[in-house]
Design a protein around this motif. Structure first.
Motif, PDB file in Angstrom:
ATOM      1  N   ASP A 126       5.021  -7.863   0.576  1.00  0.00           N
ATOM      2  CA  ASP A 126       4.938  -7.675   2.178  1.00  0.00           C
ATOM      3  C   ASP A 126       3.390  -8.603   2.412  1.00  0.00           C
ATOM      4  O   ASP A 126       3.749  -9.372   3.394  1.00  0.00           O
ATOM      5  CB  ASP A 126       4.487  -6.119   2.599  1.00  0.00           C
ATOM      6  CG  ASP A 126       5.613  -5.645   2.626  1.00  0.00           C
ATOM      7  OD1 ASP A 126       6.899  -6.306   2.528  1.00  0.00           O
ATOM      8  OD2 ASP A 126       5.798  -4.224   2.711  1.00  0.00           O
ATOM      9  N   ALA A 169       3.362  -0.577  -6.565  1.00  0.00           N
ATOM     10  CA  ALA A 169       3.113  -0.819  -5.007  1.00  0.00           C
ATOM     11  C   ALA A 169       1.795  -1.578  -4.869  1.00  0.00           C
ATOM     12  O   ALA A 169       0.843  -1.564  -5.769  1.00  0.00           O
ATOM     13  CB  ALA A 169       2.794   0.639  -4.543  1.00  0.00           C
ATOM     14  N   ARG A 223       5.991  -3.655  -2.210  1.00  0.00           N
ATOM     15  CA  ARG A 223       6.282  -3.818  -3.653  1.00  0.00           C
ATOM     16  C   ARG A 223       5.858  -4.950  -4.351  1.00  0.00           C
ATOM     17  O   ARG A 223       5.856  -6.088  -3.841  1.00  0.00           O
ATOM     18  CB  ARG A 223       7.587  -3.703  -3.917  1.00  0.00           C
ATOM     19  CG  ARG A 223       8.165  -2.271  -3.290  1.00  0.00           C
ATOM     20  CD  ARG A 223       7.675  -0.904  -3.753  1.00  0.00           C
ATOM     21  NE  ARG A 223       7.942  -0.881  -5.141  1.00  0.00           N
ATOM     22  CZ  ARG A 223       7.140   0.238  -5.703  1.00  0.00           C
ATOM     23  NH1 ARG A 223       6.549   0.983  -5.206  1.00  0.00           N
ATOM     24  NH2 ARG A 223       7.182   0.236  -7.232  1.00  0.00           N
ATOM     25  N   CYS A 279       2.336  -9.167  -3.761  1.00  0.00           N
ATOM     26  CA  CYS A 279       3.111  -8.273  -2.956  1.00  0.00           C
ATOM     27  C   CYS A 279       3.871  -9.052  -1.960  1.00  0.00           C
ATOM     28  O   CYS A 279       3.678  -9.822  -1.625  1.00  0.00           O
ATOM     29  CB  CYS A 279       1.718  -7.740  -2.144  1.00  0.00           C
ATOM     30  SG  CYS A 279       2.577  -6.381  -0.798  1.00  0.00           S
ATOM     31  N   CYS A 326      -2.165  -3.160   0.805  1.00  0.00           N
ATOM     32  CA  CYS A 326      -1.418  -3.052   1.894  1.00  0.00           C
ATOM     33  C   CYS A 326      -0.787  -1.401   1.929  1.00  0.00           C
ATOM     34  O   CYS A 326      -0.434  -0.713   2.744  1.00  0.00           O
ATOM     35  CB  CYS A 326      -0.555  -3.757   2.593  1.00  0.00           C
ATOM     36  SG  CYS A 326       0.876  -4.233   1.633  1.00  0.00           S
ATOM     37  N   ALA A 327      -0.531  -0.897   0.631  1.00  0.00           N
ATOM     38  CA  ALA A 327       0.125   0.171   0.144  1.00  0.00           C
ATOM     39  C   ALA A 327       1.539   0.419   0.634  1.00  0.00           C
ATOM     40  O   ALA A 327       2.047   1.266   0.496  1.00  0.00           O
ATOM     41  CB  ALA A 327      -0.855   1.566   0.750  1.00  0.00           C
ATOM     42  N   THR A 328       2.004  -0.459   1.204  1.00  0.00           N
ATOM     43  CA  THR A 328       3.699  -0.399   1.414  1.00  0.00           C
ATOM     44  C   THR A 328       4.315  -1.384   1.013  1.00  0.00           C
ATOM     45  O   THR A 328       5.493  -1.171   0.861  1.00  0.00           O
ATOM     46  CB  THR A 328       3.743  -0.899   3.130  1.00  0.00           C
ATOM     47  OG1 THR A 328       3.191  -2.004   3.454  1.00  0.00           O
ATOM     48  CG2 THR A 328       2.797   0.423   4.031  1.00  0.00           C
TER      49      THR A 328
END
Length: 126
Positions: free
Chosen positions: A86, A69, A77, A84, A73-75
């Motif tokens: 995202d 992860a 993948r 990331c 941003c912790a959201t």
């Protein structure tokens, strides 16, 4: 019908249970595991060691496509380049190296630009 890799699920689980049971033939049975696949059903008796080994194998399995992860941003993948999906930030040592390199390049560009001098008009006090 031609066999595909997915059709071998029953065979692989059967062989897994058999390999574990070889080491402790007198182990107590915990129950049965019934698996159906494309019209074929397999019922396996699970000993305590086989059940424990199967649970551990499934719990510790790591999908090779899972790169973790995003720490930023912790959201999101991470893709195979540790970027990331995202927020687009590259993670890990590779990401830190890239960020440092680009920061150095930006600093060098900023230092190479001529300083802007603000020219002011005549003072109103004169």
């Amino acid at each position: 019908m031609p066999r595909t890799r997915s059709d071998e699920v029953l065979k692989v689980i059967r062989e897994f249970v058999h390999r574990i049971d070889q080491f402790d033939r007198d182990a107590p049975e915990l129950g049965t595991l019934e698996i159906g696949w494309r019209g074929e059903t397999e019922r396996l008796t699970l000993s305590q060691p086989a059940a424990r080994a199967l649970a551990e194998a499934l719990a510790t399995y790591h999908d090779p496509r899972d790169n973790g992860a995003c720490a930023h941003c912790a959201t999101g993948r991470l893709d195979s380049n540790l970027r990331c999906q995202d927020c687009g930030i590259v993670q890990g040592v590779f990401g830190q190296t890239l960020a440092s390199f680009f920061q150095q390049q930006q600093t060098a560009l900023d230092d190479a630009r001529p300083a802007r001098v603000a020219l002011e008009g005549p003072s109103a006090d004169r």
